[in-house]
Design a protein around this motif. Sequence first.
Motif: not given
Length: 183
Positions: A49-65, A171-183
Amino acid sequence: MKATGIVRRIDDLGRVVIPKEIRRNFRIREGDPLEIYTNDEGLVILKKYSAMSELADFASQYAESLAKTSGYITCITDRDSVVAVSGAPKKDYLDKRITPELERIMEERVTVIAKNKSERSIPVLEGISHDEYSAQVITPIISHGDPIGAIIMLTTDTQATMGDLESKLTQAAANVIGSQLEQ
């Protein structure tokens, strides 16, 4: 599906031991979550299981930004592989396994910066030469106190220098993605 030739019995508590060789090959560690699937043919399938896989679309948009803002190659990984990339051909990075060195940085929970070519960069992906990168920033993504991935900025531009700005962006990106998974 590939047969391993290994047979295990279920114990009286319903447990089965996954052989060490399989755990090592698939980087399954003690405490890692596994998803359990079944099908109509009686197959039981275990998937890491990868919690990041649930945020794949969000992660792609963030990486692009991040890539557009910084002008650098940006990768977002889970504990095993790259889940999002921008600023470079996806086929060269997406789903590529991360290196043990990158795993160590995640476990240490520190941001690592190789400001320019004179500083040694960390190999991040297996099978890809890290010598071509002249600078990099790596920041672990932490969720619920555990490292779950990393934000990586890379460049091949020998004139580029990475520093505090790129460190703060990752660091900002890591904090945003980490907090998305904590919700």
